[in-house]
Design a protein around this motif. Structure first.
Motif, mmCIF file in Angstrom:
data_model
loop_
_atom_site.group_PDB
_atom_site.id
_atom_site.type_symbol
_atom_site.label_atom_id
_atom_site.label_comp_id
_atom_site.label_asym_id
_atom_site.label_seq_id
_atom_site.Cartn_x
_atom_site.Cartn_y
_atom_site.Cartn_z
ATOM 1 N N MET A 89 43.367 28.991 46.857
ATOM 2 C CA MET A 89 42.816 29.179 48.209
ATOM 3 C C MET A 89 41.535 30.014 48.179
ATOM 4 N N ARG A 90 40.734 29.845 47.150
ATOM 5 C CA ARG A 90 39.510 30.653 47.146
ATOM 6 C C ARG A 90 38.500 30.081 48.152
ATOM 7 N N GLY A 91 37.539 30.927 48.492
ATOM 8 C CA GLY A 91 36.443 30.445 49.329
ATOM 9 C C GLY A 91 36.695 30.515 50.828
ATOM 10 N N LEU A 92 37.818 31.089 51.243
ATOM 11 C CA LEU A 92 38.147 31.113 52.681
ATOM 12 C C LEU A 92 37.778 32.429 53.361
ATOM 13 N N ALA A 163 30.510 37.488 41.578
ATOM 14 C CA ALA A 163 29.636 36.980 42.643
ATOM 15 C C ALA A 163 30.075 35.571 43.060
ATOM 16 N N GLY A 164 31.374 35.453 43.391
ATOM 17 C CA GLY A 164 31.890 34.176 43.885
ATOM 18 C C GLY A 164 31.682 34.101 45.387
ATOM 19 N N SER A 165 32.643 33.460 46.053
ATOM 20 C CA SER A 165 32.502 33.255 47.484
ATOM 21 C C SER A 165 32.433 34.597 48.237
ATOM 22 N N ILE A 166 33.362 35.505 47.944
ATOM 23 C CA ILE A 166 33.372 36.804 48.635
ATOM 24 C C ILE A 166 32.215 37.674 48.128
ATOM 25 N N GLY A 167 32.069 37.749 46.799
ATOM 26 C CA GLY A 167 31.058 38.638 46.212
ATOM 27 C C GLY A 167 29.652 38.292 46.666
ATOM 28 N N VAL A 184 27.446 41.228 38.459
ATOM 29 C CA VAL A 184 27.803 40.649 37.153
ATOM 30 C C VAL A 184 28.831 39.551 37.397
ATOM 31 N N ASP A 185 28.725 38.479 36.631
ATOM 32 C CA ASP A 185 29.659 37.349 36.773
ATOM 33 C C ASP A 185 29.488 36.453 35.546
ATOM 34 N N PRO A 186 30.589 35.939 34.976
ATOM 35 C CA PRO A 186 30.440 35.098 33.784
ATOM 36 C C PRO A 186 29.892 33.702 34.089
ATOM 37 N N TYR A 187 29.994 33.257 35.344
ATOM 38 C CA TYR A 187 29.588 31.878 35.669
ATOM 39 C C TYR A 187 28.452 31.784 36.685
ATOM 40 N N ALA A 218 36.254 40.433 42.073
ATOM 41 C CA ALA A 218 36.654 39.461 41.043
ATOM 42 C C ALA A 218 38.154 39.207 41.141
ATOM 43 N N PRO A 219 38.618 38.110 40.555
ATOM 44 C CA PRO A 219 40.070 37.881 40.496
ATOM 45 C C PRO A 219 40.718 38.700 39.389
ATOM 46 N N HIS A 220 42.038 38.857 39.474
ATOM 47 C CA HIS A 220 42.791 39.449 38.360
ATOM 48 C C HIS A 220 42.977 38.343 37.321
ATOM 49 N N ASN A 244 37.320 48.455 46.109
ATOM 50 C CA ASN A 244 38.083 47.373 45.475
ATOM 51 C C ASN A 244 38.789 46.534 46.534
ATOM 52 N N ILE A 245 38.321 45.284 46.661
ATOM 53 C CA ILE A 245 39.008 44.325 47.546
ATOM 54 C C ILE A 245 39.459 43.110 46.709
ATOM 55 N N GLY A 246 39.274 43.207 45.375
ATOM 56 C CA GLY A 246 39.638 42.077 44.502
ATOM 57 C C GLY A 246 41.125 42.094 44.214
ATOM 58 N N LEU A 270 39.613 51.377 49.251
ATOM 59 C CA LEU A 270 40.572 50.547 48.506
ATOM 60 C C LEU A 270 41.443 49.712 49.441
ATOM 61 N N ASP A 271 41.471 48.418 49.189
ATOM 62 C CA ASP A 271 42.370 47.536 49.940
ATOM 63 C C ASP A 271 43.509 47.045 49.060
ATOM 64 N N VAL A 272 43.288 47.124 47.730
ATOM 65 C CA VAL A 272 44.289 46.616 46.775
ATOM 66 C C VAL A 272 44.555 47.683 45.715
ATOM 67 N N PRO A 294 45.836 48.588 53.834
ATOM 68 C CA PRO A 294 47.006 48.035 53.131
ATOM 69 C C PRO A 294 46.908 46.533 52.846
ATOM 70 N N HIS A 295 46.006 46.158 51.950
ATOM 71 C CA HIS A 295 45.807 44.760 51.528
ATOM 72 C C HIS A 295 45.664 43.835 52.754
ATOM 73 N N ILE A 296 44.733 44.220 53.641
ATOM 74 C CA ILE A 296 44.531 43.401 54.851
ATOM 75 C C ILE A 296 43.062 42.982 55.007
HETATM 76 N N1 LIG Z 1 41.970 41.830 49.453
HETATM 77 C C1 LIG Z 1 42.408 40.639 49.849
HETATM 78 O O1 LIG Z 1 43.161 40.509 50.804
HETATM 79 C C2 LIG Z 1 41.957 39.411 49.134
HETATM 80 C C3 LIG Z 1 41.505 39.464 47.849
HETATM 81 N N2 LIG Z 1 41.077 38.334 47.238
HETATM 82 C C4 LIG Z 1 40.646 38.445 45.857
HETATM 83 O O2 LIG Z 1 39.285 38.082 45.748
HETATM 84 C C5 LIG Z 1 39.119 37.270 44.603
HETATM 85 C C6 LIG Z 1 37.881 36.425 44.745
HETATM 86 O O3 LIG Z 1 38.026 35.477 45.782
HETATM 87 P P1 LIG Z 1 36.884 34.380 46.039
HETATM 88 O O4 LIG Z 1 35.551 35.050 46.091
HETATM 89 O O5 LIG Z 1 37.334 33.558 47.177
HETATM 90 O O6 LIG Z 1 36.994 33.557 44.683
HETATM 91 P P2 LIG Z 1 35.849 32.824 43.856
HETATM 92 O O7 LIG Z 1 36.582 32.001 42.864
HETATM 93 O O8 LIG Z 1 34.897 32.160 44.788
HETATM 94 O O9 LIG Z 1 35.059 34.009 43.137
HETATM 95 C C7 LIG Z 1 35.541 34.698 42.025
HETATM 96 C C8 LIG Z 1 34.340 35.054 41.172
HETATM 97 O O10 LIG Z 1 34.766 35.980 40.172
HETATM 98 C C9 LIG Z 1 34.096 35.618 38.979
HETATM 99 N N3 LIG Z 1 34.753 36.170 37.797
HETATM 100 C C10 LIG Z 1 35.737 35.632 37.041
HETATM 101 N N4 LIG Z 1 35.992 36.414 35.977
HETATM 102 C C11 LIG Z 1 35.147 37.474 36.059
HETATM 103 C C12 LIG Z 1 34.916 38.611 35.247
HETATM 104 N N5 LIG Z 1 35.589 38.810 34.112
HETATM 105 N N6 LIG Z 1 33.981 39.494 35.636
HETATM 106 C C13 LIG Z 1 33.264 39.298 36.765
HETATM 107 N N7 LIG Z 1 33.424 38.225 37.576
HETATM 108 C C14 LIG Z 1 34.365 37.330 37.233
HETATM 109 C C15 LIG Z 1 34.090 34.092 39.003
HETATM 110 O O11 LIG Z 1 33.159 33.546 38.104
HETATM 111 C C16 LIG Z 1 33.762 33.827 40.459
HETATM 112 O O12 LIG Z 1 32.359 33.747 40.672
HETATM 113 C C17 LIG Z 1 40.444 36.489 44.541
HETATM 114 O O13 LIG Z 1 40.697 35.990 43.234
HETATM 115 C C18 LIG Z 1 41.455 37.506 44.970
HETATM 116 O O14 LIG Z 1 41.935 38.226 43.845
HETATM 117 C C19 LIG Z 1 41.036 37.125 47.873
HETATM 118 C C20 LIG Z 1 41.481 37.024 49.141
HETATM 119 C C21 LIG Z 1 42.014 38.124 49.875
#
Ligand SMILES: NC(=O)C1=CN([C@@H]2O[C@H](COP(=O)(O)OP(=O)(O)OC[C@H]3O[C@@H](n4cnc5c(N)ncnc54)[C@H](O)[C@@H]3O)[C@@H](O)[C@H]2O)C=CC1
Ligand SMILES: O=C(O)C(=O)CO
Length: 334
Positions: A89-92, A163-167, A184-187, A218-220, A244-246, A270-272, A294-296
């Motif tokens: 569900m990324r990108g929302l 720097a994905g959808s959120i970043g 910074v981002d690998p892709y 970034a994702p975990h 930190n919101i990742g 901090l959210d997470v 609280p993770h919101i």
């Molecule tokens: N706090 C919250 O409630 C929420 C947190 N999230 C977190 O945010 C993350 C990102 O979400 P989106 O931006 O939608 O996903 P996305 O897939 O669009 O972006 C993730 C970015 O992280 C990059 N990435 C991957 N490995 C990396 C590394 N080692 N170092 C740096 N960058 C790296 C990817 O290349 C990608 O550009 C989710 O995976 C989730 O963990 C998402 C939704 C809600």
């Protein structure tokens, strides 16, 4: 007919929207695990939380859609080896979480978090300045040294990890406030109109050294787990803030707590957290330079409809044999 199994069950309103996608779709919305275990044997598509127990009896499974962006709780070795495709569900959440991050940034820059603590005690006390008076105006005979306790946002820099959808949306909003922005981002190689060159992850240290606000978006993944330990906090500016919101697992909670206690960094939004919910007795709760939600960060009126739309779009792609809109890599967890 294509069979879609949903488990845990979802509400009937969403089921009827899913059913409208095709008459050739048979939906099972399983309430109990016993029903899911029976139905997954013949299902081609699955929406929800797949488990090793469910996967072990799936004979025809081709696609699994998770209900979250993050995958760490959904991926297990048997799933990685299984030929089914995974979507997430990324990108929302790009705009709403970027707003949340800028909320933290503005509070820290303007000390709003500290004034809220003061307000609870009806305490009128300008922060910084001379004898409690902020020296935003200097006159004859007054100390002219600049008081840095209230920041001018357009003099500040912000560095994003991921720097994905959120970043990338965080970068755009920070740039709109006049901030200098790094990532910074690998892709991802650029954030159009904001960053011409996104750095490789091996330049994390450079990003930490120049950023007043460091934001984890970034994702975990196996690579990002515990990416932030004492060493990274020491590489940050001592006046810098971590946001930190990742995912909590990216930051070692004990090391972060020590970095804040030892003033190695100025504060954190901090959210997470590595442990959720954060235990009541945890020292972070009572630190006035820490803001906790609280993770919101993703909570919003628009997210539920985007959530369903992502699922429907992937379902349309699956039925049409087209590439998914949010394909995920089972080995990389994003
Ligand atoms: N706090 C919250 O409630 C929420 C947190 N999230 C977190 O945010 C993350 C990102 O979400 P989106 O931006 O939608 O996903 P996305 O897939 O669009 O972006 C993730 C970015 O992280 C990059 N990435 C991957 N490995 C990396 C590394 N080692 N170092 C740096 N960058 C790296 C990817 O290349 C990608 O550009 C989710 O995976 C989730 O963990 C998402 C939704 C809600
Ligand atoms: O989708 C995710 O990863 C979330 O954290 C939702 O809040």
């Amino acid at each position: 007919m294509t069979k879609l199994l949903i488990y845990p069950e979802i509400d009937s309103e969403r089921i009827s929207k899913i059913q409208k996608i095709s008459d050739e779709l048979s939906i099972c919305n399983a309430k109990e695990i016993s029903e899911a275990l029976q139905e997954i044997k013949t299902a081609e598509a699955f929406f929800g939380k797949i488990t090793p127990q469910l996967l072990a009896v799936a004979e025809n499974l081709k696609w699994v859609q998770t209900p979250t962006a993050s995958l760490e709780h959904y991926v297990f070795p048997e799933l990685v080896e299984h030929p089914c495709q995974l979507t997430n569900m990324r990108g929302l959440f790009y705009d709403v979480i970027a707003d949340h991050v800028l909320g933290f940034v503005i509070c820290f820059a303007r000390n709003l978090h500290l004034y809220i603590w003061q307000q609870t005690e009806s305490h009128w006390q300008p922060i910084g300045g001379q004898a409690g008076k902020p020296n935003f105006v200097t006159g004859p005979g007054q100390e002219s040294e600049v008081d840095r306790s209230h920041l001018h946002l357009s003099d500040c820099s912000l560095g994003v990890i991921g720097a994905g959808s959120i970043g990338s949306e965080i970068c755009k909003r920070a740039a709109a406030f006049g901030m200098t922005v790094y990532a910074v981002d690998p892709y991802t190689k650029e954030v159009p109109g904001v960053i011409d060159e996104v750095w490789e992850v091996n330049r994390l240290e450079d990003l930490l050294a120049v950023s007043d606000f460091v934001v984890i978006a970034a994702p975990h993944t196996p690579q990002t787990e515990k990416m932030f330990r004492t060493k990274q906090f020491q590489q940050m500016k001592s006046t810098g803030y971590l946001i930190n919101i990742g995912r909590g697992a990216i930051v070692d909670l004990q090391d972060l707590t020590s970095a804040l206690q030892n003033s190695e960094i100025a504060g954190a939004g901090l959210d997470v957290f590595e442990i959720e919910p954060l235990p009541k007795e945890h020292p972070l709760w009572s630190m006035e330079n820490v803001m906790i939600t609280p993770h919101i960060a993703a909570a919003s009126t628009r997210v539920p409809e985007r959530h369903l739309e992502t699922m429907l779009e992937n379902l349309r792609c699956f039925l049409a044999g087209k590439p998914f809109v949010t394909p995920a890599d089972k080995r990389q967890w994003f």
